[in-house]
Motif scaffolding. Structure first.
Motif, PDB file in Angstrom:
ATOM      1  N   LEU A  30       0.726  -1.033   0.092  1.00  0.00           N
ATOM      2  CA  LEU A  30       0.419   0.255  -0.296  1.00  0.00           C
ATOM      3  C   LEU A  30       0.674   1.336  -0.124  1.00  0.00           C
ATOM      4  N   LEU A  31       1.896   1.507   1.255  1.00  0.00           N
ATOM      5  CA  LEU A  31       2.848   1.978   0.728  1.00  0.00           C
ATOM      6  C   LEU A  31       3.353   2.867  -0.485  1.00  0.00           C
ATOM      7  N   PHE A  32       3.825   1.629  -1.179  1.00  0.00           N
ATOM      8  CA  PHE A  32       4.860   1.214  -2.260  1.00  0.00           C
ATOM      9  C   PHE A  32       3.943   2.161  -3.744  1.00  0.00           C
ATOM     10  N   VAL A  33       2.488   1.587  -3.549  1.00  0.00           N
ATOM     11  CA  VAL A  33       1.911   2.084  -4.321  1.00  0.00           C
ATOM     12  C   VAL A  33       1.605   3.409  -4.368  1.00  0.00           C
ATOM     13  N   LEU A  34       0.500   3.868  -2.575  1.00  0.00           N
ATOM     14  CA  LEU A  34       1.068   5.832  -2.727  1.00  0.00           C
ATOM     15  C   LEU A  34       2.031   6.209  -2.851  1.00  0.00           C
ATOM     16  N   GLY A  35       3.398   6.361  -2.443  1.00  0.00           N
ATOM     17  CA  GLY A  35       4.675   6.189  -2.035  1.00  0.00           C
ATOM     18  C   GLY A  35       5.210   6.812  -4.484  1.00  0.00           C
ATOM     19  N   ALA A  36       4.524   5.589  -4.212  1.00  0.00           N
ATOM     20  CA  ALA A  36       5.009   6.181  -6.396  1.00  0.00           C
ATOM     21  C   ALA A  36       3.782   6.791  -7.158  1.00  0.00           C
ATOM     22  N   TYR A  37       2.898   6.316  -5.957  1.00  0.00           N
ATOM     23  CA  TYR A  37       1.799   7.790  -6.981  1.00  0.00           C
ATOM     24  C   TYR A  37       2.350   9.366  -6.684  1.00  0.00           C
ATOM     25  N   VAL A  38       2.453   9.685  -5.852  1.00  0.00           N
ATOM     26  CA  VAL A  38       2.465  10.962  -5.012  1.00  0.00           C
ATOM     27  C   VAL A  38       4.474  11.204  -5.553  1.00  0.00           C
ATOM     28  N   GLY A  39       5.431  10.362  -5.851  1.00  0.00           N
ATOM     29  CA  GLY A  39       6.683  10.588  -6.373  1.00  0.00           C
ATOM     30  C   GLY A  39       6.832  11.375  -8.223  1.00  0.00           C
ATOM     31  N   PHE A  40       5.435   9.777  -8.670  1.00  0.00           N
ATOM     32  CA  PHE A  40       5.487  10.096 -10.599  1.00  0.00           C
ATOM     33  C   PHE A  40       4.794  10.489 -10.329  1.00  0.00           C
ATOM     34  N   PHE A  41       3.756  11.349  -9.782  1.00  0.00           N
ATOM     35  CA  PHE A  41       2.495  11.593 -10.684  1.00  0.00           C
ATOM     36  C   PHE A  41       1.857  13.038 -10.122  1.00  0.00           C
ATOM     37  N   LEU A  42       2.313  13.223  -8.923  1.00  0.00           N
ATOM     38  CA  LEU A  42       1.989  14.038  -7.841  1.00  0.00           C
ATOM     39  C   LEU A  42       3.426  15.488  -8.209  1.00  0.00           C
ATOM     40  N   ALA A  43       4.444  14.708  -8.169  1.00  0.00           N
ATOM     41  CA  ALA A  43       5.480  15.382  -7.602  1.00  0.00           C
ATOM     42  C   ALA A  43       5.348  17.191  -8.908  1.00  0.00           C
ATOM     43  N   PRO A  44       6.425  17.918  -8.499  1.00  0.00           N
ATOM     44  CA  PRO A  44       6.573  18.822  -9.703  1.00  0.00           C
ATOM     45  C   PRO A  44       7.962  18.518 -10.394  1.00  0.00           C
ATOM     46  N   THR A  45       8.072  18.771 -11.560  1.00  0.00           N
ATOM     47  CA  THR A  45       9.675  19.051 -12.197  1.00  0.00           C
ATOM     48  C   THR A  45      10.284  19.536 -11.498  1.00  0.00           C
ATOM     49  N   ASP A  46      11.785  18.525 -11.297  1.00  0.00           N
ATOM     50  CA  ASP A  46      12.507  19.950 -10.217  1.00  0.00           C
ATOM     51  C   ASP A  46      13.220  20.785 -11.474  1.00  0.00           C
ATOM     52  N   ALA A  47      13.355  22.074 -10.887  1.00  0.00           N
ATOM     53  CA  ALA A  47      13.590  23.129 -12.033  1.00  0.00           C
ATOM     54  C   ALA A  47      15.275  22.940 -12.123  1.00  0.00           C
ATOM     55  N   GLN A  48      15.931  21.944 -11.598  1.00  0.00           N
ATOM     56  CA  GLN A  48      17.254  22.398 -12.571  1.00  0.00           C
ATOM     57  C   GLN A  48      17.951  20.896 -13.083  1.00  0.00           C
ATOM     58  N   GLN A  49      17.348  19.831 -12.741  1.00  0.00           N
ATOM     59  CA  GLN A  49      17.103  18.276 -12.529  1.00  0.00           C
ATOM     60  C   GLN A  49      16.440  17.857 -13.811  1.00  0.00           C
ATOM     61  N   GLY A  50      15.150  18.241 -14.303  1.00  0.00           N
ATOM     62  CA  GLY A  50      14.142  18.068 -14.659  1.00  0.00           C
ATOM     63  C   GLY A  50      13.357  16.423 -14.157  1.00  0.00           C
ATOM     64  N   MET A 207       7.860   5.728   0.285  1.00  0.00           N
ATOM     65  CA  MET A 207       8.858   4.717  -0.444  1.00  0.00           C
ATOM     66  C   MET A 207       9.804   4.879   0.667  1.00  0.00           C
ATOM     67  N   SER A 208      10.328   5.250   1.317  1.00  0.00           N
ATOM     68  CA  SER A 208      11.136   5.188   1.977  1.00  0.00           C
ATOM     69  C   SER A 208      10.362   3.943   3.207  1.00  0.00           C
ATOM     70  N   LEU A 209       9.156   4.016   4.076  1.00  0.00           N
ATOM     71  CA  LEU A 209       8.215   3.129   4.980  1.00  0.00           C
ATOM     72  C   LEU A 209       8.012   2.184   4.755  1.00  0.00           C
ATOM     73  N   ALA A 210       7.324   1.955   2.955  1.00  0.00           N
ATOM     74  CA  ALA A 210       7.250   1.275   1.867  1.00  0.00           C
ATOM     75  C   ALA A 210       9.047   0.525   1.901  1.00  0.00           C
ATOM     76  N   MET A 211       9.493   0.554   2.103  1.00  0.00           N
ATOM     77  CA  MET A 211      11.147  -0.258   2.050  1.00  0.00           C
ATOM     78  C   MET A 211      12.145  -0.616   3.517  1.00  0.00           C
ATOM     79  N   TRP A 212      11.051  -0.125   4.163  1.00  0.00           N
ATOM     80  CA  TRP A 212      10.820  -0.652   5.834  1.00  0.00           C
ATOM     81  C   TRP A 212      10.283  -1.689   5.891  1.00  0.00           C
ATOM     82  N   CYS A 213       9.022  -1.272   6.088  1.00  0.00           N
ATOM     83  CA  CYS A 213       7.616  -2.490   5.512  1.00  0.00           C
ATOM     84  C   CYS A 213       8.353  -3.709   5.317  1.00  0.00           C
ATOM     85  N   TYR A 214       8.608  -3.681   3.728  1.00  0.00           N
ATOM     86  CA  TYR A 214       9.319  -4.602   2.480  1.00  0.00           C
ATOM     87  C   TYR A 214      10.437  -5.441   3.605  1.00  0.00           C
ATOM     88  N   SER A 215      11.208  -4.973   3.777  1.00  0.00           N
ATOM     89  CA  SER A 215      12.214  -5.382   4.411  1.00  0.00           C
ATOM     90  C   SER A 215      12.077  -6.459   5.720  1.00  0.00           C
TER      91      SER A 215
END
Length: 243
Positions: A30-50, A207-215
Motif C-alpha cells: 500500500l505504501l509503495f503504490v501511494l509513494g509511487a503515485y505521489v513521487g511520479f505523478f503528483l510531485a512537480p518537475t525539478d527546476a534544475q534536474q528536470g 517510499m522509504s516506509l514502504a521499504m521498511w515494511c518490505y524489509s
C-alpha cells in the motif's frame, strides 16, 4: 525482559514472525503504490534536474535501507555474541540478502542519476566508494557463513565480521561532510528544514516506509525458513511439518 527471553526461543519467534509477515507485506504494498503515485505523478518537475530527479524516490529509500539493515544486522550479531542466541544469529543472516539487494539498487540507481548529473556512470567518490565497500561487507558476511560447516562457528565468525563492518556505516553517512565529494548533501536532516518541496518529501518518505515494511516482511519470512532448517531435529518442527 520476560517478553524478550520468551521470543528468544526459535519456536516462539517463528510464531511471532508468522503473525507479522502478512501485515508488513500488505502495508509495504500500500505504501509503495501511494509513494509511487505521489513521487511520479503528483510531485512537480525539478527546476534544475528536470524529470530525471524522480529516481530519488527509489535511490534514497534503498540507500537508507542499505545502511539501516546493516546496523540492524550488527545489532542482532551483537546479541548473538553476547547471549549466544541462535535466533539472533538467524535474524542477522535473514537480513543480509535484503541489505545486499538494497545496496546494489543504491549503486545502480546512483549511477543512473550520476550519468546525466556528473557526466559519468561511476566516480571514486567517498560516498560511492564506501557504499561499494558496504556491498562487499554484505557479500563477505554471507560468504563466510556459507563457508563454515558448523552453524555455531559460522554464526560467531559472521557476527564478528558484521560488527567490524558497522564502522563503515557512519563513514557512508558523513562522507559528504568529511570530504569534498561530488555527491550532494542530505536532502533530509533532523537539524534543519528539508531542501525539497513538501510533495517531493512526502513521496520519498512514503517510499522509504514502504521499504521498511518490505524489509521487515521479507526478513521475517526468510528467518522462518532458517528456523525450520536449523531446528529440523526438534520435536516441535517435526510436529509442525507432519501437521
Amino acid at each position: 525482559m520476560n517478553f524478550l527471553y520468551r521470543y528468544a526461543a526459535p519456536q516462539n519467534f517463528y510464531v511471532l514472525a508468522g503473525r507479522i509477515v502478512p501485515w508488513a507485506a500488505i502495508l509495504a504494498l500500500l505504501l509503495f503504490v501511494l509513494g509511487a503515485y505521489v513521487g511520479f505523478f503528483l510531485a512537480p518537475t525539478d527546476a534544475q534536474q528536470g524529470e530525471g530527479y524522480r529516481i530519488i524516490f527509489l535511490h534514497v529509500p534503498v540507500s537508507w535501507m542499505s545502511m539501516l539493515i546493516y546496523l540492524a544486522m550488527g545489532f542482532w550479531s551483537l546479541l548473538c555474541l553476547v547471549f549466544n542466541s541462535r535466533t539472533a544469529a538467524m535474524m542477522a543472516a535473514a537480513l543480509a540478502p535484503t541489505g545486499a539487494i538494497c545496496t546494489v539498487l543504491s549503486l545502480v540507481t546512483g549511477a543512473l542519476w550520476g550519468k546525466p548529473m556528473w557526466g559519468a556512470w561511476w566516480v571514486w567518490d567517498a560516498r560511492l566508494t564506501s557504499e561499494l565497500l558496504l556491498l562487499f561487507l554484505y557479500m563477505g558476511f554471507m560468504g563466510l557463513r556459507g563457508a563454515i560447516d558448523d552453524p555455531r562457528r559460522a554464526d560467531k565468525a559472521a557476527s564478528i565480521l558484521a560488527l567490524v563492518g558497522v564502522v563503515n556505516v557512519p563513514v557512508i553517512y558523513f562522507s559528504v561532510q568529511w570530504w569534498n565529494t561530488l555527491h550532494q548533501g542530505a536532502s533530509v536532516s533532523l537539524t534543519s528544514s528539508p531542501s525539497m518541496a513538501t510533495v517531493m518529501l512526502t513521496g520519498m518518505l512514503l517510499m522509504s516506509l514502504a521499504m521498511w515494511c518490505y524489509s521487515i516482511a521479507i526478513a521475517l519470512y526468510r528467518v522462518r525458513n532458517l528456523i525450520l532448517e536449523r531446528e529440523a531435529h526438534t520435536a516441535w518442527v517435526r510436529n509442525l511439518t507432519e501437521g
